[in-house]
Scaffold this active site. Structure first.
Site, PDB file in Angstrom:
ATOM      1  N   ASP A  77      48.502  66.018  27.610  1.00 48.78           N
ATOM      2  CA  ASP A  77      47.841  64.957  28.708  1.00 48.78           C
ATOM      3  C   ASP A  77      48.524  64.116  29.362  1.00 48.78           C
ATOM      4  O   ASP A  77      49.269  63.347  28.369  1.00 48.78           O
ATOM      5  CB  ASP A  77      46.591  64.557  27.949  1.00 48.78           C
ATOM      6  CG  ASP A  77      45.630  65.405  27.292  1.00 48.78           C
ATOM      7  OD1 ASP A  77      45.248  66.362  28.083  1.00 48.78           O
ATOM      8  OD2 ASP A  77      45.309  65.385  26.053  1.00 48.78           O
ATOM      9  N   ASP A  79      48.092  60.066  30.761  1.00 53.00           N
ATOM     10  CA  ASP A  79      47.331  59.137  31.249  1.00 53.00           C
ATOM     11  C   ASP A  79      47.878  58.120  32.047  1.00 53.00           C
ATOM     12  O   ASP A  79      49.025  57.827  31.939  1.00 53.00           O
ATOM     13  CB  ASP A  79      46.634  58.493  29.823  1.00 53.00           C
ATOM     14  CG  ASP A  79      45.779  59.324  29.165  1.00 53.00           C
ATOM     15  OD1 ASP A  79      45.427  60.453  29.552  1.00 53.00           O
ATOM     16  OD2 ASP A  79      45.751  59.071  27.897  1.00 53.00           O
ATOM     17  N   ASP A 161      46.297  49.866  20.889  1.00 56.29           N
ATOM     18  CA  ASP A 161      46.178  50.101  19.250  1.00 56.29           C
ATOM     19  C   ASP A 161      47.434  50.106  18.470  1.00 56.29           C
ATOM     20  O   ASP A 161      47.843  49.233  17.773  1.00 56.29           O
ATOM     21  CB  ASP A 161      45.205  51.363  18.620  1.00 56.29           C
ATOM     22  CG  ASP A 161      45.776  52.513  19.286  1.00 56.29           C
ATOM     23  OD1 ASP A 161      46.739  52.580  20.091  1.00 56.29           O
ATOM     24  OD2 ASP A 161      45.129  53.701  19.264  1.00 56.29           O
TER      25      ASP A 161
END
Length: 456
Positions: A77, A79, A161
């Site tokens: 993916d 992002d 995070d």
């Protein structure tokens, strides 16, 4: 967000209750010092980056896409992070949709590929003004319920995070921007949280599961300060909605590193919040070898590019709990079949309180378990009925896992393997041989002579 929070985050990462120096300083890594290339980024992702930049917005490839390319892999993916608001992104792309309540994001759809676009986020906790109630809310345990406060790129990086996910690639000048020493942690193969680990885990306990997932997927160690609070804070996962935890379980065990993930979950006390009855059964002495064998098979399937069915995964993960409950009911005097049905209802009922299991998965899972009693019964026409059952293949695969795990004697799996391979005539022969082998011939009883009445 005021500058003092950024400086606070840059100056230290608390660990084990003590402030530990770890300075953050923005680094720009030029093209000749890294391995990320435009050719490694999908065409749809490049289109989104270029259009946002052309419209006057900042836009960067961020997170896993940058991380995986730097590690020599191919991201699944891509992002993108931008200073455009979700509504501005949505207006710019007709093929987009706004999603999310806790985090508002935009999905730009290109056929089967979806590019996720997020707006730079800040942290409202240290702002001078009181945030709107619907923009930033937390629970009594510190869990973020909603967080839609926007910020700049540096604020966005320092509220992510893990350091290895706070990397940005600029397609305009081909540099990598690193705010949290993420490149160093990649080189050292470490999973490290940004900020105070306990606070970050309390904000979102799912970060503990993400730490495990990345450690298993990448083969990294969890940095000592990052791992220190996990065992104590593991029960916080019970405050996460069960539907979200179901999705997280699929991510954990569908990445091709299921057995390594299982070991880490067990080591850090995170298996119990996800599968409470299974953890209880294993702690009481029930074997987990079937779980391990199922996860090995799942990892092999993923490595071969094959699909994985969630109901098979959950059937394996809950099998030890089912065995305990099934035996308990039989010990209480229930017949085998009713005991199984009762155990299935009890185990699933308890599990959905931890992780929601949609009915489209719980139904097939029940059938896999129930068919473990049908598979040994092959006489007459039963084998043909079992073979045509919609869930036969999954139940057969589960049987093979049970044999591989040493739970049952081998042989039945080989019989069903051969039975599927043959034509109808061959199948009839196998059934006749099965009948003659399993049914002893009855000895004919000699008729005693009929006594005739004496003649007058």
């Amino acid at each position: 967000m005021p500058k003092r929070l950024v400086e606070k985050l840059r100056s230290f990462i608390p660990g084990n209750g003590k402030k530990k120096a770890r300075r953050y300083q923005r680094q720009e890594i030029p093209r000749d010092q890294h391995t990320v290339s435009r050719s490694m980024i999908s065409e749809p992702a490049r289109k989104v980056l270029h259009r946002l930049n052309k419209a006057g917005y900042e836009a960067y490839l961020v997170g896993g896409g940058v991380r995986d390319i730097l590690l020599g892999g191919q991201p699944k993916d891509f992002d993108i992070a931008t200073d455009a608001t979700p509504e501005e992104v949505h207006d710019l792309f007709r093929n987009s949709r706004l999603i999310g309540r806790r985090f508002r994001i935009v999905h730009v759809v290109f056929g089967r590929e979806i590019i996720e676009v997020t707006t730079f986020r800040g942290n409202a906790r240290d702002t001078e003004d009181e945030p709107a109630a619907d923009e930033h809310r937390t629970s009594e345990h510190g869990l973020l319920l909603r967080d839609n406060v926007y910020g700049n790129q540096e604020e966005d990086a320092l509220r992510r995070d893990f350091t290895i996910n706070a990397l940005y690639y600029c397609i305009r000048n081909f540099t990598i921007i690193d705010y949290a020493n993420g490149v160093d942690d990649l080189k050292n193969r470490q999973i490290r949280l940004i900020g105070d680990p306990e606070t970050r885990y309390r904000e979102d306990p799912v970060r503990m599961l993400r730490a495990i997932r990345f450690a298993a997927k990448l083969g990294f160690e969890i940095e000592p300060d990052t791992e220190a609070p996990i065992r104590e804070l593991a029960p916080l996962l019970t405050h996460i909605p069960s539907a979200r935890l179901f999705d997280e379980v699929l991510k954990l065990f569908s990445a091709g590193h299921g057995e390594a993930t299982y070991d880490l979950l067990s080591e850090y006390g995170l298996l119990a919040p996800l599968f409470p009855e299974t953890a209880k059964a294993i702690d009481a002495g029930e074997s987990d070898e079937l779980i391990r064998q199922a996860l090995r098979n799942t990892d092999a399937r993923i490595a071969q590019g094959k699909s994985v069915t969630p109901y098979f995964l959950f059937a394996a993960m809950l099998w030890p709990a089912l065995q305990v409950e099934w035996r308990r009911r039989q010990d209480n005097g229930d017949p085998v079949q009713p005991a199984l049905h009762g155990a299935i209802g009890k185990v699933i009922g308890r599990q959905v309180q931890a992780t929601a299991i949609p009915k489209r998965f719980s139904g097939p899972m029940k059938e896999i378990w129930e068919m473990q009693m049908r598979l040994p019964r092959r006489q007459g026409k039963r084998a043909f009925g079992t073979l045509t059952h919609p869930r036969f293949r999954a139940a057969y695969d589960f049987l093979l896992v049970r044999e591989s795990a040493g739970e049952i004697e081998p042989g039945l799996g080989d019989w069903w393997t051969e039975f599927q391979r043959l034509d109808e005539r061959g199948q009839e022969k196998m059934l006749s041989e099965l009948g003659s082998a399993s049914t002893p011939r009855k000895r004919r009883r000699k008729r005693s002579p009929v006594k005739r009445p004496p003649q007058a």
